[in-house]
Design a protein around this motif. Structure first.
Motif, PDB file in Angstrom:
ATOM      1  N   UNK A  89       0.816  -1.220   0.000  1.00 34.30           N
ATOM      2  CA  UNK A  89       0.000   0.000   0.000  1.00 34.30           C
ATOM      3  C   UNK A  89       0.851   1.272   0.000  1.00 34.30           C
ATOM      4  N   UNK A  90       2.174   1.145  -0.229  1.00 29.10           N
ATOM      5  CA  UNK A  90       3.042   2.314  -0.295  1.00 29.10           C
ATOM      6  C   UNK A  90       3.657   2.746   1.017  1.00 29.10           C
ATOM      7  N   UNK A  91       3.470   1.964   2.063  1.00 25.99           N
ATOM      8  CA  UNK A  91       3.984   2.341   3.387  1.00 25.99           C
ATOM      9  C   UNK A  91       5.508   2.237   3.422  1.00 25.99           C
ATOM     10  N   UNK A  92       6.067   1.177   2.856  1.00 31.47           N
ATOM     11  CA  UNK A  92       7.525   1.029   2.801  1.00 31.47           C
ATOM     12  C   UNK A  92       8.171   2.167   2.031  1.00 31.47           C
ATOM     13  N   UNK A  93       7.538   2.587   0.957  1.00 33.32           N
ATOM     14  CA  UNK A  93       8.061   3.718   0.177  1.00 33.32           C
ATOM     15  C   UNK A  93       8.010   4.998   0.990  1.00 33.32           C
ATOM     16  N   UNK A  94       6.927   5.223   1.714  1.00 36.60           N
ATOM     17  CA  UNK A  94       6.839   6.428   2.546  1.00 36.60           C
ATOM     18  C   UNK A  94       7.919   6.429   3.635  1.00 36.60           C
ATOM     19  N   UNK A  95       8.145   5.284   4.258  1.00 37.08           N
ATOM     20  CA  UNK A  95       9.220   5.191   5.258  1.00 37.08           C
ATOM     21  C   UNK A  95      10.570   5.498   4.611  1.00 37.08           C
ATOM     22  N   UNK A  96      10.833   4.878   3.463  1.00 38.10           N
ATOM     23  CA  UNK A  96      12.111   5.060   2.781  1.00 38.10           C
ATOM     24  C   UNK A  96      12.288   6.505   2.333  1.00 38.10           C
ATOM     25  N   UNK A  97      11.255   7.093   1.748  1.00 33.81           N
ATOM     26  CA  UNK A  97      11.339   8.488   1.306  1.00 33.81           C
ATOM     27  C   UNK A  97      11.661   9.410   2.473  1.00 33.81           C
ATOM     28  N   UNK A 116      18.172  -9.148   2.235  1.00 34.58           N
ATOM     29  CA  UNK A 116      18.325 -10.569   1.932  1.00 34.58           C
ATOM     30  C   UNK A 116      17.233 -11.045   0.971  1.00 34.58           C
ATOM     31  N   UNK A 117      16.353 -10.139   0.583  1.00 34.52           N
ATOM     32  CA  UNK A 117      15.190 -10.498  -0.223  1.00 34.52           C
ATOM     33  C   UNK A 117      15.302  -9.920  -1.634  1.00 34.52           C
ATOM     34  N   UNK A 118      15.164 -10.778  -2.638  1.00 37.03           N
ATOM     35  CA  UNK A 118      15.171 -10.307  -4.024  1.00 37.03           C
ATOM     36  C   UNK A 118      13.975  -9.394  -4.281  1.00 37.03           C
ATOM     37  N   UNK A 123      12.099  -3.778  -5.156  1.00 38.08           N
ATOM     38  CA  UNK A 123      11.314  -2.652  -4.642  1.00 38.08           C
ATOM     39  C   UNK A 123      12.186  -1.401  -4.513  1.00 38.08           C
ATOM     40  N   UNK A 124      13.348  -1.541  -3.878  1.00 36.59           N
ATOM     41  CA  UNK A 124      14.212  -0.376  -3.661  1.00 36.59           C
ATOM     42  C   UNK A 124      14.757   0.186  -4.976  1.00 36.59           C
ATOM     43  N   UNK A 125      15.040  -0.663  -5.928  1.00 37.45           N
ATOM     44  CA  UNK A 125      15.540  -0.208  -7.228  1.00 37.45           C
ATOM     45  C   UNK A 125      14.409   0.406  -8.054  1.00 37.45           C
ATOM     46  N   UNK A 126      13.297  -0.282  -8.160  1.00 33.88           N
ATOM     47  CA  UNK A 126      12.214   0.158  -9.045  1.00 33.88           C
ATOM     48  C   UNK A 126      11.363   1.284  -8.468  1.00 33.88           C
ATOM     49  N   UNK A 128      12.097   3.144  -5.363  1.00 32.90           N
ATOM     50  CA  UNK A 128      12.736   4.145  -4.496  1.00 32.90           C
ATOM     51  C   UNK A 128      13.992   4.778  -5.092  1.00 32.90           C
ATOM     52  N   UNK A 129      14.432   4.314  -6.253  1.00 28.37           N
ATOM     53  CA  UNK A 129      15.559   4.940  -6.933  1.00 28.37           C
ATOM     54  C   UNK A 129      16.938   4.478  -6.503  1.00 28.37           C
ATOM     55  N   UNK A 130      17.029   3.403  -5.733  1.00 27.12           N
ATOM     56  CA  UNK A 130      18.339   2.890  -5.346  1.00 27.12           C
ATOM     57  C   UNK A 130      18.990   2.192  -6.530  1.00 27.12           C
ATOM     58  N   UNK A 131      20.309   2.127  -6.513  1.00 31.26           N
ATOM     59  CA  UNK A 131      21.093   1.443  -7.537  1.00 31.26           C
ATOM     60  C   UNK A 131      21.895   0.330  -6.869  1.00 31.26           C
ATOM     61  N   UNK A 132      22.128  -0.725  -7.613  1.00 31.34           N
ATOM     62  CA  UNK A 132      22.962  -1.809  -7.106  1.00 31.34           C
ATOM     63  C   UNK A 132      24.413  -1.326  -7.087  1.00 31.34           C
ATOM     64  N   UNK A 133      25.072  -1.456  -5.953  1.00 30.40           N
ATOM     65  CA  UNK A 133      26.471  -1.003  -5.833  1.00 30.40           C
ATOM     66  C   UNK A 133      27.370  -1.682  -6.865  1.00 30.40           C
ATOM     67  N   UNK A 134      27.075  -2.919  -7.189  1.00 31.86           N
ATOM     68  CA  UNK A 134      27.911  -3.653  -8.148  1.00 31.86           C
ATOM     69  C   UNK A 134      27.844  -3.036  -9.543  1.00 31.86           C
ATOM     70  N   UNK A 135      26.800  -2.244  -9.831  1.00 27.66           N
ATOM     71  CA  UNK A 135      26.715  -1.563 -11.118  1.00 27.66           C
ATOM     72  C   UNK A 135      27.708  -0.408 -11.206  1.00 27.66           C
TER      73      UNK A 135
END
Length: 146
Positions: A89-97, A116-118, A123-126, A128-135
């Motif tokens: 419902x967007x709660x994780x995104x609101x916390x992260x933002x 630990x979860x794919x 979710x964080x990449x798509x 919240x705008x996070x990037x994988x450090x390995x990139x």
């Protein structure tokens, strides 16, 4: 659904119990966090605990930790969990933002997190705008266990 995100600055039994119960969903194999540990973390100047409220009930929680090192400041998102009965419902995104915004105000140039979860990684990449450090560069997360 009117969700408000608050930085928890004081401890009481009600807030403790609701956050403890959420953390049990995230870490079911671990012993529940004690009230004393909760109080120490909430009152620590280098750790911020957040709660997502739906009316009077806490339906999500997260932690933003930060510290200064010789080459700059480190900001880390930890222990993000939304009640399993209300996810999606967007709660994780609101916390992260909120944590990202607070880190930016605090002078952060980057914010790190691990999962630990794919599903959470996506979710964080798509969302919240996070990037994988390995990139960006070779990166290996290592751990020493006792």
């Amino acid at each position: 659904m009117d969700i408000t995100i608050e930085h928890i600055k004081t401890t009481d039994e009600t807030v403790y119990t609701q956050i403890r119960d959420l953390l049990i969903q995230l870490y079911p194999q671990r012993d529940p966090v004690s009230f004393n540990t909760f109080k120490q973390v909430v009152e620590n100047g280098q750790v911020r605990t957040y709660a997502a409220f739906l009316e009077e009930k806490i339906v999500g929680t997260s932690t933003l930790a930060f510290y200064k090192k010789l080459c700059g400041n480190v900001w880390i998102i930890e222990d993000v969990v939304v009640d399993e009965t209300i996810r999606g419902k967007g709660i994780g995104k609101k916390l992260t933002d909120r944590m990202v915004a607070d880190a930016r105000v605090g002078g952060a140039e980057i914010v790190d997190l691990t999962t630990r979860s794919e599903e959470a990684r996506r979710f964080y990449i798509e969302k919240c705008g996070f990037k994988d450090k390995a990139d960006w560069r070779p990166f290996w997360g290592l751990r020493y266990s006792f």
